[in-house]
Design an enzyme around this catalytic site. Structure first.
Site, PDB file in Angstrom:
ATOM      1  N   TRP A 160      -9.622  -9.549   3.337  1.00  0.00           N
ATOM      2  CA  TRP A 160     -10.041 -10.277   2.347  1.00  0.00           C
ATOM      3  C   TRP A 160     -10.212 -11.384   2.221  1.00  0.00           C
ATOM      4  O   TRP A 160     -11.392 -11.814   1.193  1.00  0.00           O
ATOM      5  CB  TRP A 160      -9.412  -9.269   1.582  1.00  0.00           C
ATOM      6  CG  TRP A 160     -10.040  -7.787   0.901  1.00  0.00           C
ATOM      7  CD1 TRP A 160     -10.708  -7.059  -0.123  1.00  0.00           C
ATOM      8  CD2 TRP A 160      -9.071  -6.739   1.159  1.00  0.00           C
ATOM      9  NE1 TRP A 160     -10.586  -5.558   0.103  1.00  0.00           N
ATOM     10  CE2 TRP A 160      -9.633  -5.762   0.965  1.00  0.00           C
ATOM     11  CE3 TRP A 160      -7.407  -6.906   1.935  1.00  0.00           C
ATOM     12  CZ2 TRP A 160      -8.890  -4.392   1.471  1.00  0.00           C
ATOM     13  CZ3 TRP A 160      -7.113  -5.466   2.706  1.00  0.00           C
ATOM     14  CH2 TRP A 160      -7.974  -4.045   2.196  1.00  0.00           C
ATOM     15  N   HIS A 183       0.864   3.954  -3.102  1.00  0.00           N
ATOM     16  CA  HIS A 183       0.104   5.155  -2.536  1.00  0.00           C
ATOM     17  C   HIS A 183       1.474   6.224  -3.296  1.00  0.00           C
ATOM     18  O   HIS A 183       0.598   7.440  -3.246  1.00  0.00           O
ATOM     19  CB  HIS A 183      -0.240   5.253  -1.132  1.00  0.00           C
ATOM     20  CG  HIS A 183      -1.783   5.247  -0.600  1.00  0.00           C
ATOM     21  ND1 HIS A 183      -2.616   5.415   0.134  1.00  0.00           N
ATOM     22  CD2 HIS A 183      -2.381   4.041  -1.675  1.00  0.00           C
ATOM     23  CE1 HIS A 183      -3.768   4.459  -0.261  1.00  0.00           C
ATOM     24  NE2 HIS A 183      -3.518   3.867  -1.211  1.00  0.00           N
ATOM     25  N   ARG A 203       0.779  -1.530  -0.128  1.00  0.00           N
ATOM     26  CA  ARG A 203      -0.310   0.027   0.131  1.00  0.00           C
ATOM     27  C   ARG A 203       0.776   1.287   0.410  1.00  0.00           C
ATOM     28  O   ARG A 203       0.637   2.444  -0.259  1.00  0.00           O
ATOM     29  CB  ARG A 203      -0.534  -0.225   0.926  1.00  0.00           C
ATOM     30  CG  ARG A 203      -2.202   1.437   1.272  1.00  0.00           C
ATOM     31  CD  ARG A 203      -3.084   0.872   2.215  1.00  0.00           C
ATOM     32  NE  ARG A 203      -3.870   2.115   2.558  1.00  0.00           N
ATOM     33  CZ  ARG A 203      -3.249   2.344   3.942  1.00  0.00           C
ATOM     34  NH1 ARG A 203      -2.493   2.102   4.895  1.00  0.00           N
ATOM     35  NH2 ARG A 203      -3.863   3.976   4.335  1.00  0.00           N
TER      36      ARG A 203
END
Length: 333
Positions: free
Chosen positions: A232, A87, A83
């Site tokens: 998830w 990002h 991430r």
């Protein structure tokens, strides 16, 4: 005469530096900053810096493994590092070449304080000792390399990666907030439009969008960062096509309770066990017919997903990066 002679000497010196860099340096070492030598050719040999990528990679692996041992709760920095890289790079806009991972601007405000970047300070802090140990690597290269290493170490594909990002000394050139994807825009239609707007702005197509979303196989959401809760998949430290399989095969329903109490967080979905979750932005991948075709293809064929993800993620990490000419010295002219 004198002027020509001086130029010839500088050129010879430049060539010698390039030759020694390409011939004497071990394969694991990548030379950076060679082209910048035009600016100060007399400092050629002093300025040539090398980054031992293998050692940096090993240090990143060690940081993730040590942290995982300390946690001892099944979570890790794998997803957080992916991430972080995402990002840093995902602020890019192709129309004006702004944003992207070059500059390592997430170290500074405004990007450090964006809501979309909540929880990423832990990843930056974990990498800081590596930067101190290898000062020759830029933060921008380190943050993106950490994402590539995390994918590979978690069992994912090899991510094509090259060094060459530089660091800026402030966040002055950061793009405006709002360029990273949101999890929910209030309706399926608006969320689908939002996802396409975000990724088309960077130059991705629908297949690449779905492939990149497959990184949600890793990690989990934290209520203290995004407000959402849960992983998830049941194997959040393993890079696989499980995310797509679950999207297709599980029955997903709106989350209404959490640990026996009413769920008061943002709208999200849960599987039949209540232990897994999907965001509204995940669910629209099976709502939109074009996205759904790619979800189905990746659910059936993990090799295909790995191939498409490696290509799209490498592209993401390089957006807007003005890589120096990496040809051998004798092909520059």
């Amino acid at each position: 005469h004198t002027h020509n002679n001086r130029n010839f000497k500088l050129l010879t010196m430049f060539n010698a530096a390039r030759l020694s860099a390409t011939k004497m340096v071990a394969p694991a070492i990548v030379t950076t900053g060679a082209i910048a030598l035009y600016a100060a050719p007399t400092e050629v040999l002093a300025k040539e810096q090398t980054v031992d990528v293998v050692k940096v990679r090993d240090s990143i692996k060690e940081v993730i493994e040590t942290d995982m041992d300390k946690r001892d709760d099944g979570t890790s920095l794998y997803g957080t590092m992916i991430r972080l890289a995402w990002h840093c790079a995902g602020t890019y806009a192709k129309n004006d070449n702004s944003g992207g991972s070059n500059g390592g601007r997430m170290r500074f405000d405004p990007e450090a304080s964006w809501g979309a970047n909540a929880g990423l300070k832990s990843a930056r802090d974990a990498l800081e000792p590596i930067k101190q140990k290898f000062p020759e690597i830029s933060y921008a290269d380190l943050y993106t390399l950490a994402g590539a290493v995390a994918v590979e170490e978690a069992g994912g594909p090899t991510i094509p990666f090259r060094l060459g990002r530089v660091d800026f000394d402030s966040g002055e050139t950061s793009p405006p907030d709002g360029r990273l994807p949101d999890a929910d825009k209030g309706s399926g239609k608006k969320t689908i439009e939002h996802i396409r707007d975000i990724f088309y702005r960077m130059g991705f197509n629908d297949k690449e969008i779905v492939a990149l979303c497959g990184a949600h196989a890793m990690g989990r959401c934290h209520t203290d960062a995004s407000g959402y809760w849960g992983p998830w998949t049941f194997a959040e430290n393993t890079f696989s096509n499980e995310y797509f399989r679950l999207l297709i095969e599980e029955r997903w329903s709106p989350k209404t309770t959490h640990n026996g109490k009413p769920w008061t967080g943002p709208d999200q979905f849960e599987d039949s066990t209540g232990k897994l979750m999907m965001l509204p932005s995940d669910m629209v991948l099976i709502l939109d017919p074009v996205f759904k075709q790619h979800v189905e293809a990746f659910a059936k064929d993990e090799d295909l997903f790995f191939k498409e993800f490696a290509s799209a993620f490498s592209k993401l990490l390089e957006l807007g990066v003005p890589f120096a000419n990496t040809k051998p010295w004798y092909k520059i002219w």
